[in-house]
Design an enzyme around this catalytic site. Sequence first.
Site, PDB file in Angstrom:
ATOM      1  N   THR A 133      38.525  38.191 -95.753  1.00 19.25           N
ATOM      2  CA  THR A 133      37.539  38.981 -95.000  1.00 19.25           C
ATOM      3  C   THR A 133      37.339  38.437 -93.589  1.00 19.25           C
ATOM      4  O   THR A 133      37.414  39.178 -92.605  1.00 19.25           O
ATOM      5  CB  THR A 133      36.193  38.928 -95.751  1.00 19.25           C
ATOM      6  OG1 THR A 133      36.438  39.268 -97.106  1.00 19.25           O
ATOM      7  CG2 THR A 133      35.180  39.859 -95.149  1.00 19.25           C
TER       8      THR A 133
ATOM      9  N   LYS B   5      25.455  24.040 -96.454  1.00 15.37           N
ATOM     10  CA  LYS B   5      25.047  24.446 -95.100  1.00 15.37           C
ATOM     11  C   LYS B   5      23.924  23.552 -94.574  1.00 15.37           C
ATOM     12  O   LYS B   5      23.915  23.175 -93.401  1.00 15.37           O
ATOM     13  CB  LYS B   5      24.625  25.914 -95.120  1.00 15.37           C
ATOM     14  CG  LYS B   5      25.801  26.855 -95.434  1.00 15.37           C
ATOM     15  CD  LYS B   5      25.317  28.251 -95.766  1.00 15.37           C
ATOM     16  CE  LYS B   5      26.477  29.184 -96.107  1.00 15.37           C
ATOM     17  NZ  LYS B   5      26.017  30.453 -96.709  1.00 15.37           N
TER      18      LYS B   5
HETATM   19  N1  HSE Z   1      27.950  33.458-100.308  1.00 18.14           N
HETATM   20  C1  HSE Z   1      27.323  33.203 -99.052  1.00 18.14           C
HETATM   21  C2  HSE Z   1      25.955  33.849 -99.084  1.00 18.14           C
HETATM   22  C3  HSE Z   1      28.031  33.774 -97.872  1.00 18.14           C
HETATM   23  O1  HSE Z   1      25.612  34.546-100.034  1.00 18.14           O
HETATM   24  O2  HSE Z   1      25.229  33.658 -98.129  1.00 18.14           O
HETATM   25  C4  HSE Z   1      28.914  32.901 -97.113  1.00 18.14           C
HETATM   26  O3  HSE Z   1      28.435  31.638 -96.829  1.00 18.14           O
END
Ligand code: HSE
Length: 430
Positions: free
Chosen positions: A14, A207
Amino acid sequence: MKSALKIAVAGLGTVGVGTLQLLDRQAELVATRAGRRIVVTAVSARDRRRDRGIDLSAVRWYEDAVAMAADPDIDVVVELIGGADGVALGVIETALAQRKHVVTANKALMAEHGTRLAARAEEMGVALAFEAAVAGGIPVIKTLRESLVGNRLARVYGILNGTSNYILTTMRESGREFTEVLGEAQKLGYAEADPSFDIDGVDAAHKLAILASVAFGRPVDLAGVYTEGIRHISRLDIDFAEELGYRIKLLGIARLTDEGLEQRVHPCMVPRATPIAAVEGVFNAVVAEGDFVGRVVLEGRGAGAFPTASSVASDLVDIAAGRHVAAFGVPVAALSTLPGAPMERHQGAYYIRLMVVDQPGVIADVAAALRDEHVSMESMIQRGRAPGEAVPVVLTTHVTVEAAMRRALDRIAALASVIEPPRMIRIEDF
Ligand code: HSE
């Protein structure tokens, strides 16, 4: 105009396809802003025959992404494969060893290996750029690292996982339970390949570890992130949160305390009137609190082809224009030795929900456990009347120490009249 910047893209999922589309459609704009053209010279992906809706006839195709990273005709390697180790790591290590700049959207890899890779990039005099690794299209790395450089930050927090936020929002809006809404999120393609990364807080922890490192100039410390997900959140808690004036959000929080840096990912009760409470569905948001700037709120799309490509493009344009800063704001050798604060020492207020048998003396036993641990109650709600049957009891506490709260909960859980494990959600004061 200077000679073109030649890039290789590893991974055409993507984000890879979105990046190629952006670089094609915005080629003139990007060239003007970067002072040179950015040209995709090579790509690598698993299946060459798949129709991706983009013209790849003019680019070199590599079966082996690591071999592509060593191609002497490439200036920048863009790693969009994903995964903390394996091919993605091989691609990045090879590119750095060959003195090529690296752009990556790989949060797991940066969370696991970020400090070591930053040191390697520094040694080789190239950029390691990762704007796309945190909160998709939100320019949060650059904002924290560069725009807020004149501030000492006290706290950085945010909604860092769109899937969890979508699930919590939909549970509240539709009145449905967690499992049903998770299934829907998976059908819509929001959840990670392994949904536990989303719902158990792992993706948000990756993150947060990166954000905390940038915000506080500290080596990436994934192991130091306390992590709890949203599986145990029920409709009942969402309804009580509303009644108490809160919304439940899965937050990543990095906060300076007297004990050191707290890093935690868990569901939070946030006051409904705060900006973060209004961030709904798949959207992400990051809030930074600086001593000079005050509160800065960034909101946007945390995933998806075009938003993430927007962040990849930002890194590429910086590299093309020769703007190059240390990955975590300061050289790796200058990163802070600020200790991590243990979760047991966390201080905050708590929401507790119990399912108890409706009989005399239950609340007295619960209150005794709280009293013995010096936990001060702020409010209590008992709903309904069902003598001899289970009823929910909700308590909120004043600020207390996590370890004391946990000891009190262990005692409460052991009471014969408490028939389910107590639910605990931390309340944040924003
Ligand atoms: N799976 C992640 C989310 C997206 O739901 O935010 C990409 O980091």
